[in-house]
Design a protein around this motif. Structure first.
Motif, PDB file in Angstrom:
ATOM      1  N   THR A   1      12.959 -11.487  -3.495  1.00  0.00           N
ATOM      2  CA  THR A   1      13.256 -11.543  -2.058  1.00  0.00           C
ATOM      3  C   THR A   1      12.275 -10.698  -1.253  1.00  0.00           C
ATOM      4  OG1 THR A   1      15.606 -11.784  -2.575  1.00  0.00           O
ATOM      5  CG2 THR A   1      15.045 -11.194  -0.306  1.00  0.00           C
ATOM      6  N   LEU A   2      11.827 -11.229  -0.119  1.00  0.00           N
ATOM      7  CA  LEU A   2      11.050 -10.452   0.843  1.00  0.00           C
ATOM      8  C   LEU A   2      12.015  -9.937   1.904  1.00  0.00           C
ATOM      9  CD1 LEU A   2       7.844 -12.647   1.398  1.00  0.00           C
ATOM     10  CD2 LEU A   2       8.120 -10.670  -0.085  1.00  0.00           C
ATOM     11  N   TYR A   3      12.136  -8.623   2.000  1.00  0.00           N
ATOM     12  CA  TYR A   3      13.095  -8.015   2.916  1.00  0.00           C
ATOM     13  C   TYR A   3      12.413  -7.563   4.205  1.00  0.00           C
ATOM     14  CZ  TYR A   3      16.201  -7.665  -1.180  1.00  0.00           C
ATOM     15  OH  TYR A   3      16.973  -7.934  -2.276  1.00  0.00           O
ATOM     16  N   SER A   4      13.192  -7.553   5.276  1.00  0.00           N
ATOM     17  CA  SER A   4      12.749  -6.889   6.500  1.00  0.00           C
ATOM     18  C   SER A   4      13.113  -5.413   6.390  1.00  0.00           C
ATOM     19  CB  SER A   4      13.431  -7.514   7.723  1.00  0.00           C
ATOM     20  OG  SER A   4      14.825  -7.218   7.702  1.00  0.00           O
ATOM     21  N   ASP A   5      12.681  -4.619   7.377  1.00  0.00           N
ATOM     22  CA  ASP A   5      12.976  -3.183   7.360  1.00  0.00           C
ATOM     23  C   ASP A   5      14.489  -2.943   7.355  1.00  0.00           C
ATOM     24  OD1 ASP A   5      12.847  -0.479   7.483  1.00  0.00           O
ATOM     25  OD2 ASP A   5      11.971  -0.343   9.476  1.00  0.00           O
ATOM     26  N   ILE A   6      15.194  -3.641   8.218  1.00  0.00           N
ATOM     27  CA  ILE A   6      16.644  -3.459   8.325  1.00  0.00           C
ATOM     28  C   ILE A   6      17.340  -3.922   7.053  1.00  0.00           C
ATOM     29  CG2 ILE A   6      18.711  -4.189   9.591  1.00  0.00           C
ATOM     30  CD1 ILE A   6      16.957  -4.435  12.091  1.00  0.00           C
ATOM     31  N   GLU A   7      16.894  -5.059   6.514  1.00  0.00           N
ATOM     32  CA  GLU A   7      17.505  -5.590   5.290  1.00  0.00           C
ATOM     33  C   GLU A   7      17.292  -4.649   4.113  1.00  0.00           C
ATOM     34  OE1 GLU A   7      17.038 -10.399   6.189  1.00  0.00           O
ATOM     35  OE2 GLU A   7      15.444  -9.278   5.161  1.00  0.00           O
TER      36      GLU A   7
ATOM     37  N   ILE B   1      10.450   0.827  -3.778  1.00  0.00           N
ATOM     38  CA  ILE B   1      10.419   0.019  -2.559  1.00  0.00           C
ATOM     39  C   ILE B   1       8.991   0.012  -2.034  1.00  0.00           C
ATOM     40  CG2 ILE B   1      11.432  -0.364  -0.288  1.00  0.00           C
ATOM     41  CD1 ILE B   1      13.463  -0.337  -2.603  1.00  0.00           C
ATOM     42  N   GLY B   2       8.386  -1.153  -1.954  1.00  0.00           N
ATOM     43  CA  GLY B   2       7.001  -1.260  -1.496  1.00  0.00           C
ATOM     44  C   GLY B   2       6.891  -2.076  -0.228  1.00  0.00           C
ATOM     45  N   ARG B   3       5.957  -1.708   0.614  1.00  0.00           N
ATOM     46  CA  ARG B   3       5.726  -2.466   1.844  1.00  0.00           C
ATOM     47  C   ARG B   3       4.247  -2.700   2.058  1.00  0.00           C
ATOM     48  NH1 ARG B   3       3.505   0.671   5.717  1.00  0.00           N
ATOM     49  NH2 ARG B   3       4.013   2.904   5.848  1.00  0.00           N
ATOM     50  N   ASP B   4       3.937  -3.702   2.866  1.00  0.00           N
ATOM     51  CA  ASP B   4       2.548  -3.990   3.177  1.00  0.00           C
ATOM     52  C   ASP B   4       2.054  -3.047   4.268  1.00  0.00           C
ATOM     53  OD1 ASP B   4       4.133  -5.138   5.187  1.00  0.00           O
ATOM     54  OD2 ASP B   4       2.529  -6.530   5.729  1.00  0.00           O
ATOM     55  N   LYS B   5       0.748  -3.091   4.524  1.00  0.00           N
ATOM     56  CA  LYS B   5       0.128  -2.171   5.478  1.00  0.00           C
ATOM     57  C   LYS B   5       0.693  -2.330   6.885  1.00  0.00           C
ATOM     58  CE  LYS B   5      -4.449  -0.787   7.198  1.00  0.00           C
ATOM     59  NZ  LYS B   5      -5.907  -1.072   7.142  1.00  0.00           N
TER      60      LYS B   5
ATOM     61  N   GLN C   1       0.789  -1.228   0.000  1.00  0.00           N
ATOM     62  CA  GLN C   1       0.000   0.000   0.000  1.00  0.00           C
ATOM     63  C   GLN C   1       0.823   1.282   0.000  1.00  0.00           C
ATOM     64  OE1 GLN C   1      -3.246   0.258   2.710  1.00  0.00           O
ATOM     65  NE2 GLN C   1      -3.864  -1.874   2.478  1.00  0.00           N
ATOM     66  N   LYS C   2       2.084   1.206   0.369  1.00  0.00           N
ATOM     67  CA  LYS C   2       2.891   2.413   0.394  1.00  0.00           C
ATOM     68  C   LYS C   2       4.241   2.130  -0.245  1.00  0.00           C
ATOM     69  CE  LYS C   2       4.082   6.341   3.356  1.00  0.00           C
ATOM     70  NZ  LYS C   2       4.015   6.917   4.704  1.00  0.00           N
ATOM     71  N   PHE C   3       4.713   3.114  -1.037  1.00  0.00           N
ATOM     72  CA  PHE C   3       5.922   2.907  -1.823  1.00  0.00           C
ATOM     73  C   PHE C   3       6.813   4.150  -1.728  1.00  0.00           C
ATOM     74  CE2 PHE C   3       2.267   0.822  -3.621  1.00  0.00           C
ATOM     75  CZ  PHE C   3       2.687  -0.465  -3.906  1.00  0.00           C
ATOM     76  N   ARG C   4       8.117   3.915  -1.899  1.00  0.00           N
ATOM     77  CA  ARG C   4       9.086   5.006  -2.001  1.00  0.00           C
ATOM     78  C   ARG C   4       9.896   4.791  -3.274  1.00  0.00           C
ATOM     79  NH1 ARG C   4      10.076   8.038   2.640  1.00  0.00           N
ATOM     80  NH2 ARG C   4      12.286   8.346   2.128  1.00  0.00           N
TER      81      ARG C   4
ATOM     82  N   ARG D   1       9.453  -5.114  -0.544  1.00  0.00           N
ATOM     83  CA  ARG D   1       9.837  -5.692  -1.825  1.00  0.00           C
ATOM     84  C   ARG D   1      10.454  -4.599  -2.695  1.00  0.00           C
ATOM     85  NH1 ARG D   1       6.174 -10.400  -4.173  1.00  0.00           N
ATOM     86  NH2 ARG D   1       8.250 -10.773  -5.027  1.00  0.00           N
ATOM     87  N   VAL D   2      11.192  -5.042  -3.726  1.00  0.00           N
ATOM     88  CA  VAL D   2      11.930  -4.101  -4.566  1.00  0.00           C
ATOM     89  C   VAL D   2      11.599  -4.337  -6.036  1.00  0.00           C
ATOM     90  CG1 VAL D   2      14.217  -3.282  -5.259  1.00  0.00           C
ATOM     91  CG2 VAL D   2      13.820  -4.023  -2.900  1.00  0.00           C
ATOM     92  N   LEU D   3      11.298  -3.237  -6.727  1.00  0.00           N
ATOM     93  CA  LEU D   3      11.051  -3.258  -8.169  1.00  0.00           C
ATOM     94  C   LEU D   3      12.115  -2.388  -8.840  1.00  0.00           C
ATOM     95  CD1 LEU D   3       8.854  -4.266 -10.269  1.00  0.00           C
ATOM     96  CD2 LEU D   3       7.936  -1.942 -10.148  1.00  0.00           C
ATOM     97  N   LYS D   4      12.750  -2.932  -9.887  1.00  0.00           N
ATOM     98  CA  LYS D   4      13.809  -2.208 -10.594  1.00  0.00           C
ATOM     99  C   LYS D   4      13.344  -1.878 -12.008  1.00  0.00           C
ATOM    100  CE  LYS D   4      17.125  -5.134  -8.130  1.00  0.00           C
ATOM    101  NZ  LYS D   4      18.230  -6.129  -8.266  1.00  0.00           N
ATOM    102  N   ILE D   5      13.552  -0.623 -12.421  1.00  0.00           N
ATOM    103  CA  ILE D   5      13.149  -0.168 -13.752  1.00  0.00           C
ATOM    104  C   ILE D   5      14.365   0.428 -14.449  1.00  0.00           C
ATOM    105  CG2 ILE D   5      11.559   1.300 -15.058  1.00  0.00           C
ATOM    106  CD1 ILE D   5       9.799   1.399 -12.508  1.00  0.00           C
TER     107      ILE D   5
END
Length: 726
Positions: free
Chosen positions: A45-51, A16-20, A2-5, A26-30
């Motif tokens: 890969t599913l990343y944690s906040d720190i990762e 960079i997207g994260r769930d609610k 729901q929220k991306f940077r 998760r990471v999307l590359k363009i």
């Protein structure tokens, strides 16, 4: 998610997207090195906040020589990607606002969007800065995504509530391909590449309004949703009638949802009713004229077998089931034939199609000249339309479902991203049998959203299902249609509140505060849809009269709206249609080909391509026959068949045309109360076997003859299925 940077380096964008709940990133590359290609890669890969923070730090370190990693913007979903002449652009939602909830699921509107060019400035050629490229960008940006577009992350707002609870095969990919998702083309590339819809949002265009109301100390939530079809979409004079695929202009699905919150051990209750509006499904057009505020209606000679009309109604059956009830509100008498041309041809089309249909599959056709009846008081118009609505609701039923306590709303709507293009409603057959037999027993439907093991016990038990739909039209499907849709909505609200146990009878008086609240919402919806298609707010003469507005003020308001609509249709709609064609992918620019603004509108292209005629002698003769019938109490349908209407059923709620004994009918209609009609609907069980409308059940001609209120023409309509025109 729901929220991306969004971040950028010289060579790539990183989304960079994260769930609610902030449990995974998760990471999307363009890729940004290709000037005219779109290359997207999703990190599995599913990343944690720190990762995730560590990953961004390493990307920054690895790109220091070219400027490092830079933050671009926060966003709330990708609207899509588009290419004009060279570079691709990414459309993002950068601000949103909450506009309502459906069963705990938030619905959002866009408050700000951005268009970001994909290739780095160094990689772009002169074409990216050309005059034509900038003109295409400006044209697309003229589509205001902050007006009347809405979406949800967890609820399929492009589907009705009944479809959401019963359709097991609708998935993330195929959801975007439904007719109400306006960014289907914009998201096609990323969806096909990634085979999921994790990064995009599905935008619905139309109207959304939610209010909290109460009756007898019982609170409930009322939601009105209007969904515009993206097929054959556009502006008033540039999109008329039907296309070769059976899609019609101004095709709008209106859903009225009523639900209560679970309180004091009581289960939550949900009910919804769907109705639709759409242009008359024939090949016809009008060309906006600077000299004529009411241009001629042009009826095409093509499709003499009504194949496109047949496709249209077959599509409606697939979407809603049977029966299909047609409420036609256009005029039946004019000094110069305009609407009457379409009235005659529409009747011919329905008659032709019904020859090959039987029983429940036959189209129920009601003609009711709203313009003529509007000369009476607004109360009479709304009251009689309410009788039509009660009749239609008896045929189609409504959706009602008590949600049991074992249902957890947080699991109500999980998307499944498996590829599946077969979007079908598996509930249609079940709906038809339930409505037909009036069975009250609960029929369990497993929730289509429940994909995780923890939600296996999630089920709902609908007690009522809607099968079939009321289709209303006038010429524009704006002003008169909206009045009729309000009358239907009011009758439906009574049925919904009765199903919820809040009222004993479904009848809601027009003076009831609920009726006034509902009128305001439908009036707002009508204005919104009218701006989208016609360029001005709707003509609300009947609503204004009902509210007691000063007549001179109302007339002045209507005159101003007429001028606004004329100006927009004549001078602005051309560019508006071009922008819509770009958004929906109906026109895709290519270097070396003519530009969009160098082409005539697609409506004009269609008109010039096929032979046309305007009100030929045979149609004019039909009109003259209709006028003559008034003097001798004989009416003619479009084939010149005579029928005695001197003793027609006095309720005038089934069907009426302008070619009848007007004063007689109005006197009779005012002598019948709505309570009597409601009782008649309950006790009278009749059925039309041909093209006319029907009430469930059967009565023989002999039984009908016992009641002197019914004329011979009405008896023939019930027992023999004659097309009824008065």
């Amino acid at each position: 998610m729901q929220k991306f940077r969004l971040y950028e380096t010289r060579s790539k964008f990183y989304m960079i997207g994260r769930d609610k709940n902030r449990t995974f990133w998760r990471v999307l590359k363009i890729d940004r090195l290709e000037p005219s290609e779109l290359n997207i890669f999703e990190d599995s890969t599913l990343y944690s906040d720190i990762e995730c923070c560590d990953l961004l730090r390493r990307i920054h370190e690895g790109n220091k020589s070219t400027g490092g990693l830079k933050f671009v913007t926060t966003c709330y979903g990708i609207i899509g990607f588009i290419k004009f002449l060279e570079p691709y652009y990414m459309l993002l939602i950068t601000k949103r606002r909450k506009i309502g909830t459906i069963c705990g699921h938030t619905i959002y509107a866009i408050t700000k969007s951005e268009m970001v060019p994909i290739p780095h400035a160094i990689e772009r050629s002169k074409m990216a800065y050309s005059k034509d490229e900038n003109r295409y960008k400006k044209l697309l940006c003229s589509v205001d995504l902050t007006k009347d577009f809405f979406f949800s992350y967890s609820y399929n707002v492009m589907l009705s509530l009944q479809r959401n609870l019963s359709d097991h095969n609708t998935t993330g990919q195929s959801l975007y391909e439904t007719l109400f998702v306006w960014n289907e083309f914009l998201t096609r590339g990323i969806r096909n590449n990634l085979q999921n819809t994790s990064w995009t949002v599905a935008l619905v265009y139309g109207f959304f309004k939610q209010v909290k109301l109460s009756i007898s100390d019982n609170e409930f939530n009322l939601t009105i949703i209007a969904r515009r079809s993206r097929h054959y979409a556009g502006t008033r004079y540039l999109k008329r009638g039907v296309n070769e695929k059976g899609r019609v202009a101004n095709d709008v699905e209106t859903e009225q949802i009523v639900f209560t919150d679970a309180r004091g051990g009581r289960p939550m209750q949900i009910s919804s009713v769907v109705q639709i509006r759409g242009s008359i499904p024939l090949f016809w057009s009008q060309e906006a004229s600077r000299l004529n505020i009411k241009p001629d209606i042009i009826l095409s000679r093509k499709d003499s077998n009504f194949e496109a009309t047949r496709l249209h109604f077959e599509n409606l059956v697939k979407r809603y089931g049977n029966p299909i009830i047609i409420l036609n509100l256009i005029k039946t008498r004019e000094k110069k034939p305009r609407e009457t041309i379409l009235r005659a041809e529409f009747a011919n089309a329905v008659r032709s199609l019904n020859k090959n249909l039987k029983g429940e599959n036959r189209l129920r056709f009601l003609h009711w000249d709203l313009h003529r009846h509007s000369r009476c008081k607004a109360t009479n118009v709304l009251g009689q339309l309410g009788k039509v609505a009660a009749y239609a609701l008896k045929l189609t039923g409504i959706f009602y479902c008590p949600v049991t306590s074992n249902v957890r709303l947080d699991g109500f709507s999980h998307y499944s991203y498996t590829e599946n293009n077969n979007v079908t409603d598996h509930c249609i057959t079940e709906q038809a049998s339930i409505n037909k037999d009036n069975v009250d027993k609960e029929t369990e439907i497993i929730n289509c959203y429940c994909s995780s093991d923890e939600n296996k016990d999630y089920s709902v038990k609908p007690q009522m299902l809607q099968s079939g739909v009321l289709r209303t039209n006038c010429i524009d499907c704006l002003d008169r249609t909206n009045v009729a849709q309000y009358a239907y909505g009011l009758a439906a609200l009574g049925c919904q509140l009765q199903a919820l146990g809040f009222v004993e009878t479904p009848y809601i008086d027009l003076d009831n505060p609920l009726a006034k609240e509902l009128m305001e919402i439908y009036e707002s919806m009508g204005d919104t849809l009218a701006f989208q298609y016609g360029g001005s707010a709707a003509h609300n003469k009947i609503f204004s009269e009902r509210r007691g507005q000063w007549k001179a003020a109302a007339q002045s308001q209507e005159f101003i709206r007429t001028l606004q609509r004329y100006y927009n249709n004549t001078y602005l709609d051309g560019d508006k249609q071009k922008a819509i064609n770009l958004l929906l992918g109906h026109f895709q620019p290519q270097q070396g080909n003519p530009a969009l603004w160098e082409l005539d509108s697609d409506q004009h292209y269609t008109v010039k391509k096929h032979g046309l005629y305007v009100a030929d002698d045979s149609v004019r003769q039909i009109y003259v026959n209709g006028q003559n019938c008034e003097s001798d109490h004989i009416c003619y349908d479009e084939h010149g068949d005579a029928c005695d209407c001197s003793n027609f059923l006095d309720v005038d709620w089934l069907s009426s045309s302008g070619n009848s004994c007007e004063e007689e009918l109005l006197e009779r209609s005012t002598s019948i109360s709505s309570e009597n009609i409601a009782n008649e609907l309950i006790t009278t069980e009749t059925s039309a076997s041909e093209s006319g409308s029907s009430i469930k059940g059967r009565q023989s001609g002999e039984e009908l003859n016992k009641d002197s209120k019914y004329s011979e023409s009405f008896e023939r309509w019930i027992t023999q299925g004659e097309m009824l025109f008065i």
